[in-house]
Structures are given as C-alpha cells and as structure tokens.
Design a protein around this motif. Structure first.
Motif, PDB file in Angstrom:
ATOM      1  N   VAL A  54       0.852  -1.188   0.000  1.00 15.80           N
ATOM      2  CA  VAL A  54       0.000   0.000   0.000  1.00 15.80           C
ATOM      3  C   VAL A  54       0.888   1.238   0.000  1.00 15.80           C
ATOM      4  CG1 VAL A  54      -1.743   1.312   1.270  1.00 15.80           C
ATOM      5  CG2 VAL A  54      -1.867  -1.188   1.214  1.00 15.80           C
ATOM      6  N   GLY A  55       0.524   2.221  -0.830  1.00 18.76           N
ATOM      7  CA  GLY A  55       1.232   3.490  -0.855  1.00 18.76           C
ATOM      8  C   GLY A  55       0.346   4.605  -0.340  1.00 18.76           C
ATOM      9  N   PHE A  56       0.946   5.628   0.272  1.00 20.83           N
ATOM     10  CA  PHE A  56       0.193   6.743   0.833  1.00 20.83           C
ATOM     11  C   PHE A  56       0.758   8.075   0.339  1.00 20.83           C
ATOM     12  CE2 PHE A  56      -0.287   3.329   3.952  1.00 20.83           C
ATOM     13  CZ  PHE A  56      -1.655   3.347   4.196  1.00 20.83           C
ATOM     14  N   ILE A  57      -0.153   8.963  -0.055  1.00 18.54           N
ATOM     15  CA  ILE A  57       0.204  10.332  -0.407  1.00 18.54           C
ATOM     16  C   ILE A  57      -0.718  11.246   0.402  1.00 18.54           C
ATOM     17  CG2 ILE A  57       0.475  12.029  -2.249  1.00 18.54           C
ATOM     18  CD1 ILE A  57       0.369   9.649  -4.232  1.00 18.54           C
ATOM     19  N   PHE A  58      -0.132  12.180   1.143  1.00 20.49           N
ATOM     20  CA  PHE A  58      -0.928  13.050   1.995  1.00 20.49           C
ATOM     21  C   PHE A  58      -0.753  14.509   1.583  1.00 20.49           C
ATOM     22  CE2 PHE A  58       0.245   9.352   4.589  1.00 20.49           C
ATOM     23  CZ  PHE A  58      -1.021   8.902   4.964  1.00 20.49           C
ATOM     24  N   GLN A  59      -1.624  15.367   2.109  1.00 23.39           N
ATOM     25  CA  GLN A  59      -1.497  16.800   1.868  1.00 23.39           C
ATOM     26  C   GLN A  59      -0.164  17.313   2.400  1.00 23.39           C
ATOM     27  OE1 GLN A  59      -4.938  19.149   2.911  1.00 23.39           O
ATOM     28  NE2 GLN A  59      -3.705  20.946   3.351  1.00 23.39           N
ATOM     29  N   ALA A  60       0.205  16.873   3.596  1.00 23.63           N
ATOM     30  CA  ALA A  60       1.545  17.154   4.134  1.00 23.63           C
ATOM     31  C   ALA A  60       2.501  16.126   3.541  1.00 23.63           C
ATOM     32  CB  ALA A  60       1.525  17.052   5.653  1.00 23.63           C
ATOM     33  N   TYR A  61       3.610  16.578   3.017  1.00 24.19           N
ATOM     34  CA  TYR A  61       4.482  15.679   2.254  1.00 24.19           C
ATOM     35  C   TYR A  61       5.165  14.644   3.136  1.00 24.19           C
ATOM     36  CZ  TYR A  61       3.906  20.059  -0.260  1.00 24.19           C
ATOM     37  OH  TYR A  61       3.380  21.193  -0.812  1.00 24.19           O
ATOM     38  N   ASN A  62       5.348  14.956   4.436  1.00 28.85           N
ATOM     39  CA  ASN A  62       5.942  14.012   5.390  1.00 28.85           C
ATOM     40  C   ASN A  62       7.318  13.512   4.948  1.00 28.85           C
ATOM     41  OD1 ASN A  62       3.655  14.168   7.051  1.00 28.85           O
ATOM     42  ND2 ASN A  62       2.625  12.515   5.943  1.00 28.85           N
ATOM     43  N   LEU A  63       8.123  14.418   4.422  1.00 30.53           N
ATOM     44  CA  LEU A  63       9.495  14.075   4.058  1.00 30.53           C
ATOM     45  C   LEU A  63      10.413  14.382   5.238  1.00 30.53           C
ATOM     46  CD1 LEU A  63       9.640  15.622   0.467  1.00 30.53           C
ATOM     47  CD2 LEU A  63       8.962  13.301   1.129  1.00 30.53           C
ATOM     48  N   LEU A  64      11.438  13.569   5.400  1.00 33.73           N
ATOM     49  CA  LEU A  64      12.397  13.790   6.482  1.00 33.73           C
ATOM     50  C   LEU A  64      13.434  14.810   6.017  1.00 33.73           C
ATOM     51  CD1 LEU A  64      12.878  10.185   7.874  1.00 33.73           C
ATOM     52  CD2 LEU A  64      11.334  11.985   8.650  1.00 33.73           C
ATOM     53  N   PRO A  65      13.555  15.937   6.710  1.00 30.31           N
ATOM     54  CA  PRO A  65      14.396  17.036   6.221  1.00 30.31           C
ATOM     55  C   PRO A  65      15.879  16.721   6.158  1.00 30.31           C
ATOM     56  CG  PRO A  65      13.630  17.478   8.459  1.00 30.31           C
ATOM     57  CD  PRO A  65      12.880  16.267   7.972  1.00 30.31           C
ATOM     58  N   THR A  66      16.357  15.766   6.970  1.00 36.17           N
ATOM     59  CA  THR A  66      17.793  15.461   6.989  1.00 36.17           C
ATOM     60  C   THR A  66      18.187  14.442   5.923  1.00 36.17           C
ATOM     61  OG1 THR A  66      17.457  13.733   8.657  1.00 36.17           O
ATOM     62  CG2 THR A  66      17.961  15.964   9.447  1.00 36.17           C
ATOM     63  N   LEU A  67      17.207  13.860   5.239  1.00 30.97           N
ATOM     64  CA  LEU A  67      17.494  12.860   4.211  1.00 30.97           C
ATOM     65  C   LEU A  67      17.426  13.489   2.828  1.00 30.97           C
ATOM     66  CD1 LEU A  67      15.457   9.734   5.430  1.00 30.97           C
ATOM     67  CD2 LEU A  67      17.818  10.388   5.970  1.00 30.97           C
ATOM     68  N   SER A  68      18.175  12.925   1.900  1.00 28.57           N
ATOM     69  CA  SER A  68      18.123  13.379   0.515  1.00 28.57           C
ATOM     70  C   SER A  68      16.819  12.914  -0.120  1.00 28.57           C
ATOM     71  CB  SER A  68      19.312  12.813  -0.274  1.00 28.57           C
ATOM     72  OG  SER A  68      19.178  11.405  -0.405  1.00 28.57           O
ATOM     73  N   VAL A  69      16.543  13.417  -1.308  1.00 27.32           N
ATOM     74  CA  VAL A  69      15.367  12.976  -2.057  1.00 27.32           C
ATOM     75  C   VAL A  69      15.405  11.467  -2.262  1.00 27.32           C
ATOM     76  CG1 VAL A  69      14.320  13.012  -4.363  1.00 27.32           C
ATOM     77  CG2 VAL A  69      14.912  15.161  -3.213  1.00 27.32           C
ATOM     78  N   GLU A  70      16.546  10.952  -2.688  1.00 27.01           N
ATOM     79  CA  GLU A  70      16.659   9.510  -2.920  1.00 27.01           C
ATOM     80  C   GLU A  70      16.421   8.727  -1.630  1.00 27.01           C
ATOM     81  OE1 GLU A  70      19.880   6.150  -4.471  1.00 27.01           O
ATOM     82  OE2 GLU A  70      20.207   8.276  -4.907  1.00 27.01           O
ATOM     83  N   GLN A  71      16.971   9.186  -0.530  1.00 27.03           N
ATOM     84  CA  GLN A  71      16.791   8.480   0.743  1.00 27.03           C
ATOM     85  C   GLN A  71      15.345   8.531   1.210  1.00 27.03           C
ATOM     86  OE1 GLN A  71      19.769  10.757   2.827  1.00 27.03           O
ATOM     87  NE2 GLN A  71      21.272   9.090   2.758  1.00 27.03           N
ATOM     88  N   ASN A  72      14.670   9.655   0.989  1.00 27.26           N
ATOM     89  CA  ASN A  72      13.255   9.752   1.345  1.00 27.26           C
ATOM     90  C   ASN A  72      12.416   8.781   0.519  1.00 27.26           C
ATOM     91  OD1 ASN A  72      12.099  11.899   3.324  1.00 27.26           O
ATOM     92  ND2 ASN A  72      13.858  12.926   2.386  1.00 27.26           N
ATOM     93  N   ILE A  73      12.733   8.664  -0.752  1.00 20.58           N
ATOM     94  CA  ILE A  73      11.965   7.776  -1.635  1.00 20.58           C
ATOM     95  C   ILE A  73      12.147   6.315  -1.233  1.00 20.58           C
ATOM     96  CG2 ILE A  73      11.783   6.904  -4.007  1.00 20.58           C
ATOM     97  CD1 ILE A  73      12.517   9.755  -4.934  1.00 20.58           C
TER      98      ILE A  73
END
Length: 258
Positions: free
Chosen positions: A105-124
C-alpha cells in the motif's frame, strides 16, 4: 448520475483481464456502544480495478476519511471485509498488517511528510530500508524520471518547491510497487499550477503504469481529474459519476449537502 448500488463502483472500460485491486464487502464501521454508538460507515460495498483512478467525495462527516482508513488498513471495520488484491486485510493484525501496508500500500498526503535530513533519494527509498530491502536501481531511475525529479535525487526537501516535494512523496508511495495508492487531499497544499501538474501525473501513473489510485478530496476541480467519482453521504454510497466537469460534480455535491 448513476446510483452506486446498481453495480460495483469500479472503472468502466477496463480490459476483461483486469483484476480487482480493492474490494470492500458490506463494510460497516461503528464507534462507541449502546445509545452512544456512532455509525461512520454503513454497509458499503465497492470494487476498484487495477489501473483505475478514483476520487472519493462527500460532505463533512460523510465517511470519506473512514473509508480511506479502512481501505488502506489504517483501521479495521466493525463488520464486513476489505481485500487489497487477493488479501483480506481485515483479517490481519499487528506486525502482519504493518508489513502488508508497507509492502503493498502506498500513501500520499497533503503534508508531504518528508524527512528534512534525508536526501530525495533516501526519502523515496525509506519504505524499502525500513523493510530491510534494497532498492531496484532500474526501477528507482525509471520512477524518478517518470515523476520528473530524476535530477533532484541529491537535494534535501528544503531545497524543493511544494510541487517537487509532492512528487518525491508520490515516488516514495510507488517505490515498493504497491497494489493501491491512497491519496488524501494530495493537492491541498499546492498552488493551482503545481496541483494541476500533480493531478496530470496521477492520471499518467494510472494509465501508463497501471497503478490503482484512490483519492479523497473535497475539491470538485480535483475530483474532475479522476476517471470516476464516488460520492458518500451519511456513511453510505450516494452515487458515482464517470467523467464530468467540476461544475457538474459541484452541483451533485450541493444536492448531498442540502
């Protein structure tokens, strides 16, 4: 406007061999007990096919969020069953349910919920890391290029626009090849141009990658981007529309709220 009870609320025009990605059978959700019992969802049945892009709409308190929580395994029905693919997730609990959500299951929310200390690749790739898995580099490259962030993998979230951050969140939702992606007001924090780009992307993912997407929204303009809009009122299915303009969807919503 068609009434939802006359046929399954799946997308018309799909190939005969398309499987059902999500099925709810006579689902009910109640909170409390006795005279104080609140029925948030009452006897809801629907089926959504692989590769479909469906919007869920309804007045405040209609059961939209409850439906999303039950369908995604974030909550359990009081009665009835929920199948994601071939798995009855309403029978899973604890670690098994957590693992299933992470892998299927995948989730997409209004708040992006990305971790600020991680790179884009690490967040993905974070869902894979949490599951003890390695990223498929070919899929990661294809996916990030498909959502338009292939050149941003080494950046941090703070270096991205809101639209770019939501694209990262979409890639994260897709990295594990989920059977269904649930989107809760995914364009709510975006300007109109970025919102349109994200909706076009979701449409592309459904059509080109055969990804099943279920999107909860209150915005008729957003809902009009989907293939089918399912309407809820008072915890029950109130109808559905295939296609239609934002104005037509808004008019039907006005009737539900009257």
């Amino acid at each position: 406007m068609r009434k939802a009870e006359h046929q399954p609320a799946g997308v018309t025009g799909v190939p005969a061999n398309s499987g059902i990605a999500l099925r709810l059978d006579s689902v009910q959700k109640q909170y409390g007990s006795g005279p104080a019992t609140l029925t948030a969802l009452n006897n809801v049945s629907l089926a959504l096919y692989q590769g479909s892009f469906t919007a869920i709409m309804g007045p405040s308190g209609s059961g939209k969020s409850t439906l999303l929580h039950l369908a995604s395994g974030l909550d359990k029905p009081t009665r009835g069953s929920v199948h994601v693919g071939s798995t009855d997730i309403s029978q899973l609990s604890g670690d098994r349910l957590t693992q299933f959500r992470r892998d299927h299951v995948g989730f997409i929310f209004q708040a992006y919920n990305l971790l600020p200390t991680l790179s884009v690749e690490q967040n993905i790739t974070l869902p894979l890391i949490l599951g003890g898995k390695s990223a498929d580099n070919a899929w990661l490259e294809y996916l990030t290029n498909a959502v338009g962030i292939g050149a941003l993998l080494n950046r941090r979230p703070a270096e991205l626009s809101g639209g770019q951050q939501q694209r990262v969140a979409i890639a994260r939702a897709l990295i594990s090849h989920p059977e269904v992606v649930f989107a809760d007001e995914p364009t709510g924090a975006l300007d109109s141009r970025s919102a349109r780009a994200v909706l076009d992307l979701l449409w592309h993912l459904a059509r080109e990658l055969n990804q099943t997407i279920v999107m909860v929204t209150h915005d008729p303009v957003v809902a009009a981007a989907s293939q089918r809009v399912i309407f809820l009122a008072d915890g029950q299915l109130a109808g559905y529309r295939d296609g239609g303009t934002a104005a037509e969807i808004s008019d039907f919503m006005t009737g539900l709220e009257a």
